[in-house]
Motif scaffolding. Structure first.
Motif, mmCIF file in Angstrom:
data_model
loop_
_atom_site.group_PDB
_atom_site.id
_atom_site.type_symbol
_atom_site.label_atom_id
_atom_site.label_comp_id
_atom_site.label_asym_id
_atom_site.label_seq_id
_atom_site.Cartn_x
_atom_site.Cartn_y
_atom_site.Cartn_z
ATOM 1 N N ALA A 383 -2.600 -11.772 -1.722
ATOM 2 C CA ALA A 383 -1.257 -11.284 -1.399
ATOM 3 C C ALA A 383 -0.955 -9.956 -2.079
ATOM 4 N N TYR A 388 3.952 -9.267 1.938
ATOM 5 C CA TYR A 388 3.749 -10.699 1.700
ATOM 6 C C TYR A 388 4.880 -11.312 0.878
ATOM 7 N N TYR A 447 2.862 -11.345 9.301
ATOM 8 C CA TYR A 447 3.968 -11.548 8.364
ATOM 9 C C TYR A 447 5.020 -12.504 8.902
ATOM 10 N N LEU A 451 3.766 -17.725 3.333
ATOM 11 C CA LEU A 451 2.839 -16.787 2.733
ATOM 12 C C LEU A 451 1.401 -17.101 3.125
#
Length: 605
Positions: A383, A388, A447, A451
């Protein structure tokens, strides 16, 4: 690392040796150390060799098994070849070389298509099984090495690069309009099995296919990665997980150092590459007692403009080690001369001038080494991109973890506030410029979701495949093998198994990597939160030294005749940017690059 190509006749005819030779010649830069061609009836195979392991003539390809019933052309490295060789010898197999290529042949004899799950490495290969009269084609788990193919009326063709497929007069003559539009509007490429050339496809990562006399008979995945949906770690687990990760990454680096030629490292000055430099330095110092360890060569892109230069961090990373630091300064004085070659080696238009830095680094590296290790993949696993953060906060809110979401929001603003304001401006600038493009093509759900859902998308279908395309082409343009230890499949599976807070915590990205490298790398690098990588001052260049040529391209007849954009509106928008009336966004470069690509590959000679 090598280049491969071939043809399988589907009409009962004989493979075209002249075509195979032309395909091979177009891949010479991928393998300057030797070439070979095998043609027998319906099958023809070509190989260009870049000798990395077992430099003797025993490593020549196409490579056959003992009785000549199997023939292999292979591009990549099987890092655990020594362990597999020992296991196969215990089963009665006899080896004529010390190559990982021969391991593939014997592994296929022993385990069939199941051999793929036993390999740790990067690969794209085609194996002709004369007994079954089938071509077994496979690509590694993450798609580090390329495998393109096309079907004509009477044959199946494959190659490491699209340009080799285009040696056939019926392949790749028209653009895939939908893919071109998706690239222009969204910056997408390599997110499906289609390419920007109509009819040219790529074997997806972690897939194999069987091609017989009637064409593609089977296509299937042999691996998939599963991301942990959990948001939070068990109390007290941070130290244990960080130790396990560091040990695993250290082992991956050791495997990736296996080579019979000099190995170097790409160093940006960031967390990912600095970690690799430190681990490699430790590995070299663990060598034979009493013998001075070999030095490590690092290769970096630097800039005169201090806003983009990372020389200070590079100095910190190499201080106190035996590293020899090599640096290149990409600039506009050479970029137009290099762009034609850069576009040619990539086959397809590229989304940002960031690629030019990588190109210059690889050109520098060829003077010293034949292999470089690179930090590619760490951002998608850990990430590393600021976008993120949004996914992580949204996932917390969906699970009603409101206090934690608030803490993450405050942490993000504290560590990345300046970048977030820039990102908001870019969002609106890009949305406006997409209006200049007449067909946006299909978008892609980046996105979205949690996550770990976003990371899985970027790892397997969006960001990483495109970055690996760049990595392969810029390195192989200069006969350099690029290795990516963060994408050792064991590292990938371990990081995917972790809860989200091991990647982002309190607005801090790559949480577990920062914890795992305590005492290993300097604190100034371990704790830095900005991200550049091999960046370029694209906006400055496009507003300054490159602008005259860009305006010339936009006013050309060919640019004005394209169906993809409104040429007058594009030119007006670009002039607004030059005059400071509009912000910059990469859509401008994508249109320019696409125009150059159309001229080079599509327009009639």
């Amino acid at each position: 690392m090598c280049g491969i190509a071939g043809q399988l006749q589907l009409s009962g005819g004989t493979a075209d040796r002249d075509l195979i030779r032309r395909m091979s010649d177009l891949l010479q830069h991928r393998g300057p150390d030797g070439d070979g061609i095998y043609v027998d009836g319906m099958v023809g195979l070509a190989h260009r060799r870049l000798a990395i392991i077992d430099l003797s003539g025993e490593g020549r390809q196409p490579m056959q098994n003992e009785d000549g019933t199997l023939w292999l052309v292979f591009n990549g490295e099987i890092y655990n070849y020594r362990e597999l060789m020992g296991e196969l010898i215990s089963y009665g197999h006899r080896f004529q070389s010390r190559t990982d290529s021969e391991v593939i042949l014997h592994a296929y004899e022993e385990w069939g298509t199941g051999c793929l799950s036993r390999f740790n490495g990067m690969w794209a290969f085609a194996l002709w099984d004369g007994r079954r009269r089938e071509l077994f084609c496979a690509r590694d788990r993450l798609g580090i090495k390329p495998f393109y193919y096309a079907e004509t009326r009477d044959s199946f063709l494959f190659a490491s690069e699209i340009k080799a497929l285009r040696a056939h007069p019926d392949v790749g003559r028209r653009p895939d309009e939908e893919m071109v539009s998706a690239f222009l509007a969204w910056g997408l490429a390599d997110h499906t099995d289609r390419t920007m050339f109509e009819g040219v496809r790529q074997l997806l990562p972690a897939h194999y296919m069987i091609v017989g006399e009637d064409g593609i008979a089977e296509r299937a995945a042999f691996w998939e990665v599963s991301f942990n949906p959990a948001l939070n770690s068990e109390p007290g687990s941070d130290g244990r997980l960080a130790t396990a990760f560091r040990e695993l990454l250290e082992d991956a680096v050791d495997l990736h150092l296996r080579s019979d030629v000099p190995v170097g490292t790409c160093l940006s000055g960031g967390l990912d590459s600095s970690t690799l430099v430190a681990l490699i330095d430790r590995a070299l110092r663990r060598g034979t007692p009493g013998v001075e360890p070999p030095h490590q060569d690092t290769f970096s892109a630097c800039f005169q403009d201090e806003r983009f230069d990372e020389s200070a961090y590079i100095d910190i990373a190499v201080k106190g080690s035996g590293v020899r630091s090599h640096r290149v300064y990409p600039g506009t004085d050479t970029i137009w001369a290099d762009l034609e070659h850069l576009l040619y080696i990539n086959d397809e238009p590229f989304a940002a001038l960031t690629l030019y830095s990588q190109y210059c680094v690889m050109r520098l590296a060829r003077e010293e080494v034949k292999v470089v290790l690179d930090g590619q993949g760490a951002d998608e696993l850990l990430a590393g991109y600021i976008a993120y953060q949004y996914c992580h906060i949204r996932g917390l809110i969906r699970e009603f973890q409101i206090l934690q979401a608030a803490r993450e929001t405050l942490g993000t603003l504290r560590h990345h506030g300046d970048f977030l304001s820039y990102a908001v401006g870019q969002f609106f600038a890009r949305k406006e410029r997409r209006g200049l493009i007449r067909s946006e093509g299909p978008g892609f759900p980046r996105y979205r979701g949690t996550l770990n859902e976003a990371l899985e998308t970027d790892l397997m279908r969006a960001n990483l495949p495109y970055l690996l395309h760049w990595e392969d082409r810029t390195s192989m343009a200069f006969s350099i093998e690029a290795r990516v230890p963060y994408l050792d499949y064991r590292v990938v599976e371990f990081l995917a198994s972790l809860p989200a807070d091991q990647k982002i915590r309190g607005g801090v990205t790559k949480f577990i990597l920062r914890k795992a490298t305590g005492g290993l790398i300097p604190e100034a690098i371990r704790c830095r939160m900005d991200k550049k990588g091999f960046a370029t001052p694209e906006e400055v260049w496009m507003q300054g030294d490159m602008s005259g040529r860009v305006l010339e391209i936009m006013s050309s007849e060919t640019f004005r005749s394209r169906p993809y954009w409104d040429a007058d509106a594009v030119a007006e928008n670009y002039r607004d940017f030059l005059e400071g009336k509009a912000p910059y966004s990469s859509e401008i470069w994508r249109m320019v690059c696409c125009e150059l690509w159309l001229r080079r590959f599509i327009d009639p000679a």
